[in-house]
Enzyme design. Structure first.
Site, PDB file in Angstrom:
ATOM      1  CG  ASP A  89      -1.122  24.477  -3.748  1.00 26.99           C
ATOM      2  OD1 ASP A  89      -2.322  24.826  -3.745  1.00 26.99           O
ATOM      3  OD2 ASP A  89      -0.338  24.745  -2.820  1.00 26.99           O
ATOM      4  CG  ASP A  92       0.423  25.679   0.884  1.00 28.61           C
ATOM      5  OD1 ASP A  92      -0.415  24.880   0.425  1.00 28.61           O
ATOM      6  OD2 ASP A  92       0.482  26.864   0.546  1.00 28.61           O
TER       7      ASP A  92
END
Length: 160
Positions: free
Chosen positions: A135, A116
């Site tokens: 995501d 991330d």
């Protein structure tokens, strides 16, 4: 065909963005890069769980369970969308969700966690969480399925 193209486009966008930012810009070592503060910052985070690190664990069992769940959900959505009567936007939404899920699966297989790096804050709120293109795609794909998928019961006159 829409499903496949959407899945491939999202999968490639996710993996290319991760390689470019995490490895190409050496975010692993730098930790944080101010892109357009405070609105956009690249902030490195290895997510071993699901959203916001929920169910995170350092064990390989957790990792492989999350991989299996993502693959099972992707397979179920793919089978669901193959049934006749699903509108194009539902098929595209399914592809977006599947492409995002598979992008995160590849991370878990290769790195043991999801990479991330996107962090967005605004208006005095400092967001501590990071996310990635996959995501966003999973969220957008799921929302699209809720909005656009056809109800199979409605054709039979048995809905609601």
């Amino acid at each position: 065909m829409r499903l496949y193209l959407a899945a491939l486009a999202i999968f490639l966008a996710d993996q290319i963005s991760k390689v470019a930012v995490v490895f190409g810009m050496n975010l692993i070592e730098r930790g944080e890069i101010a892109v357009w503060p405070p609105f956009l910052t690249f902030r490195m985070a290895w997510n071993r769980g699901v959203n916001f690190g929920l169910f995170a664990g350092d064990s390989d069992v957790t990792r492989w369970i999350l991989i299996a769940v993502a693959l099972a959900i992707s397979g179920w959505v793919w089978i669901w969308m193959r049934k006749p009567g699903q509108p194009p936007m539902a098929q595209i939404s399914a592809g977006v969700l599947i492409g995002g899920a598979l992008g995160n699966v590849v991370d878990r297989v290769l790195y043991g966690a999801v990479a991330d790096f996107l962090n967005m804050s605004c208006c005095g709120f400092d967001n501590p969480y990071a996310f990635n293109v996959a995501d966003i795609a999973i969220f957008a794909g799921a929302a699209g399925l809720v909005l656009f998928a056809a109800d199979p019961k409605a054709k039979d006159g048995k809905s609601g």
